[in-house]
Design an enzyme around this catalytic site. Sequence first.
Site, PDB file in Angstrom:
ATOM      1  CG  ASP A 108      -1.958   1.117   1.152  1.00 51.40           C
ATOM      2  OD1 ASP A 108      -2.967   0.901   0.466  1.00 51.40           O
ATOM      3  OD2 ASP A 108      -1.730   2.177   1.763  1.00 51.40           O
ATOM      4  CG  HIS A 148      -7.330  12.757  -8.909  1.00 53.39           C
ATOM      5  ND1 HIS A 148      -7.481  11.744  -7.999  1.00 53.39           N
ATOM      6  CD2 HIS A 148      -8.223  13.719  -8.528  1.00 53.39           C
ATOM      7  CE1 HIS A 148      -8.421  12.039  -7.125  1.00 53.39           C
ATOM      8  NE2 HIS A 148      -8.896  13.249  -7.417  1.00 53.39           N
ATOM      9  CD  GLU A 183      -4.540   4.014  -1.684  1.00 56.86           C
ATOM     10  OE1 GLU A 183      -4.827   4.281  -0.510  1.00 56.86           O
ATOM     11  OE2 GLU A 183      -5.341   4.114  -2.630  1.00 56.86           O
ATOM     12  CG  ASN A 219      -4.700  11.157  -5.636  1.00 58.05           C
ATOM     13  OD1 ASN A 219      -3.962  11.253  -6.617  1.00 58.05           O
ATOM     14  ND2 ASN A 219      -5.276  10.010  -5.297  1.00 58.05           N
ATOM     15  CG  ASP A 261      -3.728   8.809 -12.514  1.00 54.56           C
ATOM     16  OD1 ASP A 261      -4.175   8.216 -11.512  1.00 54.56           O
ATOM     17  OD2 ASP A 261      -4.464   9.390 -13.346  1.00 54.56           O
TER      18      ASP A 261
END
Length: 375
Positions: A248, A261, A291, A256, A265
């Site tokens: 994680d 975002h 994630e 974010n 990404d």
Amino acid sequence: MNPSSQSGTRSSLQRLLLKRFSMAAATYALTGLLCGVGAFTGLFNAPPLAVLSIAALAALSQILFLGLFLSRFNLRFADPSLTELQVLVALVWLTALLSLFSEGRGSLLVIYMLILLFGVFQLPPKVFARCALVAFLGFAGLNLYEAYTLQLRAPRMALMQACVLSVVLVWLCLFASYAQALRQRMRKRRFALQAHQDTLRGMMRQLEDLAATDELTGLYNRRHFLRLASRELEGLRSGRQHGLALLDLDHFKRINDMHGHAAGDRVLQTFAVVARACLREGDVLARYGGEEFVLLLPNTEADQFSACCERLREAFSHAEPLGVKLEGLSVSIGMTLLGVHDDLDDALQRADQALYQAKREGRNRCAATWEQVDA
């Protein structure tokens, strides 16, 4: 095409050619039987030496053809079936045989048709027409020679037979041309169908890849990972174990929120690239959701698995996503081992517990739940 496929194709071709040769040899035998009928009815009064000579030479020619096929020497020719050569040889022997007939000659004209039918679907139209011309010239020349030597008993009958033969040969040439054209169309359609099938197979593979792959990272998606992991677990042998980990990305929501975002990404894509570089060929990495990622290392030990996860964690902490200035990238990893009689859902639950332990202990670390796996 690989050598084994080429060998299998050649073997299949040789079997087919031998079957066609056996049909040709059967035609010779049937012709000999008809000569026997002619002798019984008094229409065939040839000298025994001439008959034996033609029969011996015809048999020798067939033995030579059989030797070419059995030795695979025929494969060196442009036409491995040797159809034109077989047809021409048969026409020569038939014409020589007809020279021994007198009144019953017309009854054997149908053998010309049988011989030429042997090449209808194999010979190109021009080659077939050439063979038909040889047949007509042989029969016409035989009658002209007998007329010249005053041995032709029924000139009008011979003329009629030559005319009938010419008409039939012309019809056969037209039919051969039509058959070859039809064969070419069928071949083109087969190639077109094969091309469409290849295109469809390619599209199916692309769809399968899309169904199995996470679009953003290029890794396997969760559903495909579960399918692969279940298959690996089913094939796990006694005494072996697999490593399973949940990974994680730390503080991903903050990335974010602060950078957008698009930056998030890019971080996910960077992790996928870094993780691939740290893993072996057969290791399975997938995006589990958001994630979170999941990792399966087949046939590993606890120490090896821990070292791999630590190497991955360390490499990601030094990664620099392109176009994004971020500091302090880190990942938390929860590890466990899969045994022969283990359950995948239970193992994922253990890895999830280990992941929460890593989070509680401050993130950017690996934690493990090493349970005793069944040997």
